[in-house]
Design a protein around this motif. Structure first.
Motif, PDB file in Angstrom:
ATOM      1  N   ASP A 286      48.537  43.148  34.939  1.00 37.97           N
ATOM      2  CA  ASP A 286      48.534  41.969  35.808  1.00 37.97           C
ATOM      3  C   ASP A 286      47.728  42.225  37.082  1.00 37.97           C
ATOM      4  N   VAL A 287      47.908  43.398  37.686  1.00 36.95           N
ATOM      5  CA  VAL A 287      47.156  43.736  38.899  1.00 36.95           C
ATOM      6  C   VAL A 287      45.665  43.828  38.582  1.00 36.95           C
ATOM      7  N   THR A 288      45.333  44.448  37.456  1.00 39.35           N
ATOM      8  CA  THR A 288      43.928  44.578  37.064  1.00 39.35           C
ATOM      9  C   THR A 288      43.281  43.213  36.897  1.00 39.35           C
ATOM     10  N   LEU A 289      43.957  42.315  36.198  1.00 42.39           N
ATOM     11  CA  LEU A 289      43.405  40.979  35.984  1.00 42.39           C
ATOM     12  C   LEU A 289      43.316  40.189  37.290  1.00 42.39           C
ATOM     13  N   ALA A 290      44.319  40.311  38.146  1.00 39.60           N
ATOM     14  CA  ALA A 290      44.291  39.576  39.415  1.00 39.60           C
ATOM     15  C   ALA A 290      43.119  40.032  40.289  1.00 39.60           C
ATOM     16  N   LEU A 291      42.883  41.332  40.352  1.00 38.06           N
ATOM     17  CA  LEU A 291      41.741  41.842  41.121  1.00 38.06           C
ATOM     18  C   LEU A 291      40.429  41.407  40.478  1.00 38.06           C
ATOM     19  N   GLY A 292      40.379  41.429  39.153  1.00 35.51           N
ATOM     20  CA  GLY A 292      39.173  40.990  38.458  1.00 35.51           C
ATOM     21  C   GLY A 292      38.880  39.517  38.700  1.00 35.51           C
ATOM     22  N   GLU A 293      39.925  38.696  38.686  1.00 36.92           N
ATOM     23  CA  GLU A 293      39.742  37.276  38.988  1.00 36.92           C
ATOM     24  C   GLU A 293      39.160  37.076  40.381  1.00 36.92           C
ATOM     25  N   ALA A 294      39.737  37.777  41.359  1.00 38.55           N
ATOM     26  CA  ALA A 294      39.256  37.643  42.732  1.00 38.55           C
ATOM     27  C   ALA A 294      37.799  38.071  42.850  1.00 38.55           C
ATOM     28  N   ALA A 295      37.436  39.141  42.146  1.00 35.20           N
ATOM     29  CA  ALA A 295      36.061  39.647  42.220  1.00 35.20           C
ATOM     30  C   ALA A 295      35.077  38.668  41.597  1.00 35.20           C
ATOM     31  N   LEU A 296      35.396  38.134  40.417  1.00 37.85           N
ATOM     32  CA  LEU A 296      34.462  37.233  39.733  1.00 37.85           C
ATOM     33  C   LEU A 296      34.283  35.925  40.491  1.00 37.85           C
ATOM     34  N   VAL A 297      35.361  35.397  41.065  1.00 37.41           N
ATOM     35  CA  VAL A 297      35.245  34.169  41.851  1.00 37.41           C
ATOM     36  C   VAL A 297      34.418  34.416  43.106  1.00 37.41           C
ATOM     37  N   ALA A 298      34.697  35.512  43.813  1.00 34.74           N
ATOM     38  CA  ALA A 298      33.946  35.819  45.034  1.00 34.74           C
ATOM     39  C   ALA A 298      32.470  36.087  44.735  1.00 34.74           C
ATOM     40  N   ALA A 299      32.210  36.648  43.549  1.00 38.90           N
ATOM     41  CA  ALA A 299      30.827  36.954  43.164  1.00 38.90           C
ATOM     42  C   ALA A 299      30.082  35.742  42.633  1.00 38.90           C
ATOM     43  N   GLY A 300      30.771  34.607  42.469  1.00 39.91           N
ATOM     44  CA  GLY A 300      30.130  33.413  41.965  1.00 39.91           C
ATOM     45  C   GLY A 300      29.929  33.403  40.465  1.00 39.91           C
ATOM     46  N   LEU A 301      30.651  34.268  39.737  1.00 38.35           N
ATOM     47  CA  LEU A 301      30.526  34.342  38.291  1.00 38.35           C
ATOM     48  C   LEU A 301      31.607  33.546  37.566  1.00 38.35           C
ATOM     49  N   ALA A 302      32.522  32.971  38.321  1.00 34.21           N
ATOM     50  CA  ALA A 302      33.552  32.099  37.753  1.00 34.21           C
ATOM     51  C   ALA A 302      33.916  31.059  38.807  1.00 34.21           C
ATOM     52  N   VAL A 303      34.212  29.838  38.348  1.00 35.48           N
ATOM     53  CA  VAL A 303      34.462  28.760  39.305  1.00 35.48           C
ATOM     54  C   VAL A 303      35.867  28.821  39.882  1.00 35.48           C
ATOM     55  N   ASP A 304      36.807  29.428  39.133  1.00 39.49           N
ATOM     56  CA  ASP A 304      38.176  29.515  39.616  1.00 39.49           C
ATOM     57  C   ASP A 304      38.873  30.674  38.899  1.00 39.49           C
ATOM     58  N   PRO A 305      40.084  31.051  39.335  1.00 42.16           N
ATOM     59  CA  PRO A 305      40.773  32.188  38.714  1.00 42.16           C
ATOM     60  C   PRO A 305      41.004  32.020  37.216  1.00 42.16           C
ATOM     61  N   ALA A 306      41.277  30.803  36.757  1.00 43.03           N
ATOM     62  CA  ALA A 306      41.524  30.602  35.326  1.00 43.03           C
ATOM     63  C   ALA A 306      40.271  30.900  34.512  1.00 43.03           C
ATOM     64  N   ALA A 307      39.124  30.438  34.993  1.00 39.70           N
ATOM     65  CA  ALA A 307      37.866  30.727  34.298  1.00 39.70           C
ATOM     66  C   ALA A 307      37.554  32.215  34.346  1.00 39.70           C
ATOM     67  N   ALA A 308      37.860  32.834  35.471  1.00 43.54           N
ATOM     68  CA  ALA A 308      37.622  34.278  35.598  1.00 43.54           C
ATOM     69  C   ALA A 308      38.498  35.059  34.631  1.00 43.54           C
TER      70      ALA A 308
END
Length: 438
Positions: A286-308
């Motif tokens: 869960d922690v790994t995915l949450a950090l990954g979501e934050a990174a992809l959204v901040a990097a502009g590679l996903a529009v929101d956490p669900a997409a990330a």
């Protein structure tokens, strides 16, 4: 600035700049100018400031604090005290940092996951400190893995594999290395201002576009109190973004080990199992995915956490993240079949035995720091900075809070160098786990 070798003699630049006036200004609660902070950091770097002056500065900052602009100036000056990497890559340059814990191998899974999603991850990691494990120590359990590659090789691996996890070089943020060494022996480590600058100086020197922070709180974290962890997270985000890096920070729980394993080779083995699809610790995943979501959204590679999350899960389920991990390991000198045969390559302790609870019941609490110190006791962590580690020892299959232990389920398994060490490590784990009635 003039070199001054003797303690107590004024540090005087040709234009009359005095280091002790900077120290006095902060001691009295003043706000330091960017120019004064830059010159002070230059003096730390070139040793024209004495240890006493650096220590006095650190104590003044601890006691009086810094404004946001002072923290940004200090961080940028420490970043610029050595080499600053610049990348020309077809995707965002992203990194993650954790304040440390027990069973925290998130970096080993997250770096290849992000790489498989289009990020480039030049992750510069550290060794274990106190009861917490270090990513660099874990990687050194992999035979042949080069944690100190040349700059050219580091760049090539990041470009080709998408990620490379290595140790800090002497060229990156040298002011931090000297300042931290002095803080460590002068009771000034706890300053949030100085912690922020220390963490970010090294990270920003890596030339990042995006940083995600995992700030731990609980009985296994350096920031045991939640309010302190949130204050540090807020400070890191504000300073890093002030320095031009898109940054997100999560505050996560360290009131029990994050993974089933605690110990260098054992954590690498669990990380490989996770990348293969075997989730032994839902909390760590869960922690790994949450950090990954934050990174992809901040990097502009996903529009929101669900997409990330969908993108991360696809990289995981397809095996592309596992392939990136193996590519990184091979490129840095490790075995080309590590993920296929981890048991063949990773070191094994000669003694492995279950650790039984004194009586059956449910785990109601874990002293996480004590578990980490159990790994140190077994030889898997350092009592002194120059200690040589036994990378094979530690604990595996740890029971988590809320799980039932008894005749069919031990508290965990101890991996030790001898029967005597196994007995001591077993005792440490039993003492760390509080078991109550079901």
């Amino acid at each position: 600035m003039q070199s001054v070798p003797r303690e107590g003699r004024p540090t005087l630049a040709s234009d009359g700049w005095l280091a002790q006036e900077v120290i006095r200004g902060k001691r009295d609660g003043g706000v330091l100018s960017r120019a004064d902070i830059q010159r002070f950091v230059a003096g730390i770097t070139d040793h024209s400031l004495s240890e006493g002056q650096v220590a006095a500065f650190a104590m003044a900052v601890l006691l009086k604090g810094m404004t946001l602009q002072e923290r940004i100036a200090l961080t940028e000056a420490m970043r610029d005290s050595g080499e600053v990497l610049h990348w020309q890559l077809p995707g965002p340059v992203v990194d993650k940092h954790s304040t440390g814990g027990v069973g925290d191998f998130v970096s080993l899974a997250l770096a290849p996951l992000l790489a498989a999603c289009g990020c480039y991850v030049p992750m510069i990691s550290g060794r274990g400190l106190g009861h917490t494990g270090g990513t660099l120590d874990k990687l050194e359990a992999i035979p042949g893995y080069d944690t100190q590659p040349s700059a050219q090789r580091f760049r090539a691996v990041v470009a080709e594999a998408g990620c490379a996890i290595i140790g800090q070089t002497a060229d990156l943020a040298p002011a931090d290395k000297r300042l931290y060494g002095i803080r460590d022996v002068t009771a000034t480590v706890e300053s949030i201002d100085l912690i922020t600058a220390s963490i970010l100086a090294k990270k920003l020197a890596a030339g990042l576009d995006v940083l995600v922070m995992d700030v731990k709180t609980g009985n296994g974290a350096f920031m045991a109190r939640s309010q302190d962890a949130h204050a540090l997270a807020d400070s890191i985000v504000a300073v890093a973004q002030g320095a031009g890096v898109r940054t997100r920070a999560l505050v996560t729980d360290m009131n029990q080990p994050l993974a089933r394993a605690a110990g260098n080779a054992l954590e690498v083995a669990e990380a490989i199992a996770l990348l293969k699809g075997q989730v032994r610790s839902p909390r760590l995943w869960d922690v790994t995915l949450a950090l990954g979501e934050a990174a992809l959204v901040a990097a502009g590679l996903a529009v929101d956490p669900a997409a990330a999350r969908a993108r991360l899960l696809d990289a995981w389920e397809s095996g592309s993240a596992l392939a990136r991990f193996q590519q990184m390991v091979s490129a840095l000198g490790g075995p080309s079949d590590l993920v296929a045969r981890p048991d063949h390559h990773l070191p094994h302790a000669p003694v492995k035995r279950p650790v039984w609870a004194p009586a059956p019941g449910q785990v109601v609490a874990i002293d996480t720091r004590a578990v980490g110190m159990g790994v140190v006791l077994l030889g898997g962590g350092r009592r002194h900075p120059d200690d040589t580690l036994d990378l094979s020892v530690g604990y595996s299959d740890l029971a988590f809070v809320g799980e039932t232990v008894g005749a069919q389920r031990p508290l965990g398994w101890v991996h030790a160098a001898s029967e005597a060490a196994a007995e001591a490590g077993s005792h440490a784990l039993r003492q760390a786990c509080q078991v109550g009635p079901v």
